[in-house]
Scaffold this motif. Sequence first.
Motif, short mmCIF file in Angstrom:
data_model
loop_
_atom_site.label_atom_id
_atom_site.label_comp_id
_atom_site.label_asym_id
_atom_site.label_seq_id
_atom_site.Cartn_x
_atom_site.Cartn_y
_atom_site.Cartn_z
N ARG A 162 -26.54 -24.55 -9.55
CA ARG A 162 -27.30 -25.77 -9.96
C ARG A 162 -26.38 -26.40 -11.38
N GLY A 163 -25.20 -26.23 -11.40
CA GLY A 163 -24.68 -26.99 -12.46
C GLY A 163 -24.56 -26.20 -13.85
N TRP A 164 -25.13 -25.05 -14.05
CA TRP A 164 -25.23 -24.28 -15.21
C TRP A 164 -23.92 -24.02 -15.72
N ILE A 165 -22.74 -23.31 -14.96
CA ILE A 165 -21.79 -22.95 -15.23
C ILE A 165 -20.76 -24.00 -16.05
N ARG A 166 -20.81 -25.35 -15.54
CA ARG A 166 -19.82 -26.25 -16.02
C ARG A 166 -20.64 -26.58 -17.40
N ILE A 167 -22.07 -26.78 -17.52
CA ILE A 167 -22.85 -27.11 -18.49
C ILE A 167 -22.28 -26.05 -19.88
N LEU A 168 -22.42 -24.67 -19.44
CA LEU A 168 -22.13 -23.72 -20.24
C LEU A 168 -20.66 -23.67 -20.78
N MET A 169 -20.01 -23.95 -20.09
CA MET A 169 -18.45 -23.88 -20.50
C MET A 169 -18.17 -25.08 -21.37
N GLU A 170 -18.81 -26.27 -20.95
CA GLU A 170 -18.55 -27.38 -21.89
C GLU A 170 -19.16 -27.07 -23.30
#
Length: 228
Positions: A76-84
């Motif tokens: 649900r897009g969480w990985i990209r958000i947390l990496m950013e």
Amino acid sequence: MNYAPEIDLSIHHPPHGGSDRFALAATRLLRFIADTFFAKRYGHRAIVLETVAAVPGMVGATLTHLRCLRQMKPDRGWIRILMEEAENERMHLMTFLEVCKPTLFERLVVLVVQWLFYLGFFALYLLSPKTAHRLVGYFEEEAVISYSHYLAEIDAGRSANVPAPAIARRYWGLSDNATLRDVILVVRADEAHHRDVNHGFAADLGGKPPNAIAPYPWHAPELDGPAG
């Protein structure tokens, strides 16, 4: 020039249940330690704490990635958000390193605290991702307060309003005559965004709808590449 978006400085998530109370108590304990150690040396405080602040996003992204692989489901897009988030916090560190230099003792503190926090947060995220995100949400509430205090010190003339470092001007798209005050405004807006995102993740994991999220400042996609 890109400007810091308007944010709500008064947001505080009232704790509900034991996990929220644990997260808030842990945050207040760490805030007391930071206040005792750094007092009003906000530049040095920022350097040391940003080395820790970049840990949760990386841990959360890693464990979310592994969980999604095991369960074979989307993130649900969480990985990209947390990496950013982790990259953004690292950019805060790179910026404040240009403003003031950590002492040898502070570097030793970073070595110890970062690993202790990494292992502790990793264990907490395995046990309760909801509590881990709530903890980060409270951390970011305190970060917003700390940077507001830093701004007050600059406005009162007790801290020098030096020119903004080149890395900061490039990353946030600030003008050539931007100052440290402009940098702190966008850093504070970053922290407000992370505050709301992590409280939102904790709410989602608890089966509740998230609240509104503070707007994110503009960031250069190339991060800390060469200026110019």
